[in-house]
Design a protein around this motif. Structure first.
Motif, PDB file in Angstrom:
ATOM      1  N   ARG A 173      32.301   0.121 -22.577  1.00 24.75           N
ATOM      2  CA  ARG A 173      33.691  -0.012 -21.907  1.00 24.75           C
ATOM      3  C   ARG A 173      34.572   1.009 -22.040  1.00 24.75           C
ATOM      4  O   ARG A 173      35.690   0.987 -21.532  1.00 24.75           O
ATOM      5  N   ARG A 174      34.051   2.402 -22.225  1.00 24.55           N
ATOM      6  CA  ARG A 174      34.890   3.330 -22.155  1.00 24.55           C
ATOM      7  C   ARG A 174      35.425   3.736 -20.817  1.00 24.55           C
ATOM      8  O   ARG A 174      34.454   3.746 -20.152  1.00 24.55           O
ATOM      9  N   SER A 175      36.523   4.023 -20.721  1.00 27.51           N
ATOM     10  CA  SER A 175      37.012   4.129 -19.355  1.00 27.51           C
ATOM     11  C   SER A 175      37.680   5.386 -18.950  1.00 27.51           C
ATOM     12  O   SER A 175      38.786   5.679 -19.821  1.00 27.51           O
ATOM     13  N   TRP A 178      41.359   4.799 -17.689  1.00 26.88           N
ATOM     14  CA  TRP A 178      42.458   4.489 -18.733  1.00 26.88           C
ATOM     15  C   TRP A 178      42.833   5.650 -19.476  1.00 26.88           C
ATOM     16  O   TRP A 178      43.928   6.001 -19.664  1.00 26.88           O
ATOM     17  N   ASP A 243      39.344  -8.134 -22.780  1.00 30.34           N
ATOM     18  CA  ASP A 243      38.619  -7.053 -22.381  1.00 30.34           C
ATOM     19  C   ASP A 243      39.513  -5.732 -22.287  1.00 30.34           C
ATOM     20  O   ASP A 243      39.315  -4.738 -22.330  1.00 30.34           O
ATOM     21  N   GLU A 247      38.463  -2.256 -23.751  1.00 31.94           N
ATOM     22  CA  GLU A 247      38.510  -0.824 -23.110  1.00 31.94           C
ATOM     23  C   GLU A 247      39.416   0.021 -23.629  1.00 31.94           C
ATOM     24  O   GLU A 247      38.953   1.214 -23.694  1.00 31.94           O
ATOM     25  N   SER A 251      38.129   3.697 -25.446  1.00 29.12           N
ATOM     26  CA  SER A 251      38.586   4.928 -24.864  1.00 29.12           C
ATOM     27  C   SER A 251      38.845   5.988 -25.890  1.00 29.12           C
ATOM     28  O   SER A 251      39.462   6.926 -25.464  1.00 29.12           O
ATOM     29  N   SER A 274      32.418  -0.063 -30.813  1.00 27.72           N
ATOM     30  CA  SER A 274      32.853   0.568 -29.753  1.00 27.72           C
ATOM     31  C   SER A 274      32.493   2.056 -29.415  1.00 27.72           C
ATOM     32  O   SER A 274      32.511   2.880 -28.535  1.00 27.72           O
TER      33      SER A 274
END
Length: 470
Positions: A173-175, A178, A243, A247, A251, A274
């Motif tokens: 989920r690393r963005s 973002w 979510d 995220e 991140s 994470s």
């Protein structure tokens, strides 16, 4: 949503999946928008806590709760972080002889100290002790909280941690978008949790001027205005869930947790899942979660210079940070909510068994038994023979050990067997390896010389007999 509520929702989901029926008795505070997974609800009138309006207190009569329980007829009552409503709930369950499982999740004693209420701290501690000593079974989330409860005189405490949603909290989920939007070109050091005095978020001021670092604070609470003034360079995202929270957490480059009154530290576990290394204070729940020098660092409580050093160690070394991140994700692979609720169901069964034991007791002792009390029948055997081959197997050798100390297994066995018998019941033992010996002070002392003997030599007086007398 606080950690207690989040845990309860996960438990409800998996209990429903396993075919159990559930009833939730909780404070009423507006409309319920959370998915309760088919649970029935009984929402009670409540009032906000003056110093923390997000926390609501129910003053319900035990008779009211007993009526709800009598109608639902549960097999066990689960008390989630009990204090006011929990006390009435345990009284109602006791009246109906229903087993109770009290889950210790909030260090209310530390909160009273943190909020500057020293005069009520002892009263809070006494209430916590009474409540948990009354529960059939207590579950603590960490070894630190188990020790704390034991220090208060609480018995029947077992360890039960929390699960983690590895789908929502995952390195996947690393963005980058973002990160670019929130802190372009910076190494992100983040915090997730309530913004309240007991969380000690103000300690993050020690990180405010780290080169190339941007502080990101996720959460809300009564301390937010003061923290925004104290940390003008930090980004405050407000409260995030679902979510969006997954995220944000994935991140981060480093997760920090400065609170010293955590019984567990669920956000720490979510950061590890994470793939984010953690720097946390070395006290309380974090000690069980963070493996210092493997997936994060534990700093000395209250030492902000040490906090800064530990964070700098990771923000300034990309290779180490990536290695810690991989270890962090791996550390929680087996901590699913499915597995943790399975263990919780086993604790429920234990509570049902323990309740039957409690109901059979004539009086409550300081420490309650884990198993039914049994009267041991005296052994029928009256004579014991220990066969040995050498000094090292059965004799007391004062040339090698101090006089009177046990030398080998035969002496140990004989004394243990006789000590386990009722006083006055008698009993004899002998060794079939003696050439010459004498009795001194209840133990056998031998000459160094010994030979292998035939059992028949017992009848020839080659071995001494020692009799246990009352």
């Amino acid at each position: 949503m606080n950690g207690v509520t989040g845990s309860v929702l996960h438990v409800l989901r998996h209990l429903s999946d396993h075919g159990h029926e559930t009833l939730v008795i909780a404070p009423k505070a507006g409309e319920v928008d959370a998915d309760l997974h088919g649970a029935r609800t009984a929402l009670m009138r409540s009032v906000p806590l003056p110093s923390y309006p997000d926390v609501r207190v129910v003053f319900a009569r035990a008779a009211t709760l007993a009526a709800l329980l009598r109608e639902f007829d549960p097999d066990v009552v689960h008390l989630a972080s009990p204090f006011v409503l929990g006390w009435q709930g345990i009284a109602a369950a006791d009246a109906l002889k229903i087993p109770t499982v009290a889950v210790y999740q909030t260090d209310v004693i530390a909160y009273a100290q943190r909020y500057g209420l020293p005069h009520v701290t002892s009263l809070v501690a006494a209430h916590i002790t009474r409540l948990h000593r009354r529960a059939t079974l207590n579950l603590a989330p960490s070894t630190s909280s188990m020790t704390q409860l034991a220090g208060l005189g609480v018995d029947r405490v077992r360890l039960w941690g929390r699960g983690v949603d590895t789908d929502r909290f995952s390195p996947a989920r690393r963005s980058d978008p973002w990160r670019e939007r929130v802190a372009p070109g910076k190494t992100i050091v983040g915090y997730v949790g309530r913004l309240a005095p007991e969380k000690q978020v103000e300690d993050l001021r020690a990180l405010a001027d780290l080169p190339g670092v941007r502080l990101v604070i996720v959460g809300d609470g009564p301390s937010r205005p003061a923290l925004e003034r104290a940390l003008p360079g930090a980004v405050f995202t407000g409260h995030l869930t679902g979510d969006a929270l997954g995220e944000a957490l994935a991140s981060f480059d480093v997760f920090v947790h400065p609170g010293e009154s955590e019984t567990f530290g669920q956000t720490i576990q979510e950061a590890l899942a994470s793939g984010v290394p953690v720097v946390a204070t070395g006290v309380g729940g974090p000690v069980d979660l963070v493996r210092s020098s493997i997936d994060g660092w534990l700093y000395r409580p209250g030492d902000l210079d040490d906090l800064r050093t530990r964070v700098s160690d990771l923000t300034g070394d990309d290779s180490k940070r990536l290695a810690f991140a991989a270890a962090a994700h791996e550390s929680v692979r087996e901590r699913s909510w499915e597995a943790m609720v399975g263990r919780l169901e086993a604790h429920y069964e234990d509570a049902r068994r323990l309740r039957r034991i409690d109901d059979a007791l004539l009086a409550r002792a300081a420490t309650r038994p884990w198993a039914p009390l049994e009267t041991r029948a005296a052994p029928r055997w009256q004579r014991f023979v220990a066969l040995g081959d050498s000094l090292t197997e059965g004799l007391c050798d004062s040339s090698r050990m101090a006089a009177g100390e046990y030398r080998g297994w035969a002496d140990r066995l004989a004394e243990l067997v006789l000590d386990g018998r009722p006083r006055g019941s008698g009993g004899k033992w002998c060794q079939a390896v003696l050439k010459h010996g004498e009795i001194r002070g209840g133990l056998i002392s031998h000459e160094v010389r010994a030979h292998r003997q035939r059992l028949a030599e017992l009848d020839e007086g080659r071995a001494q007999l020692v009799e246990r007398r009352g």
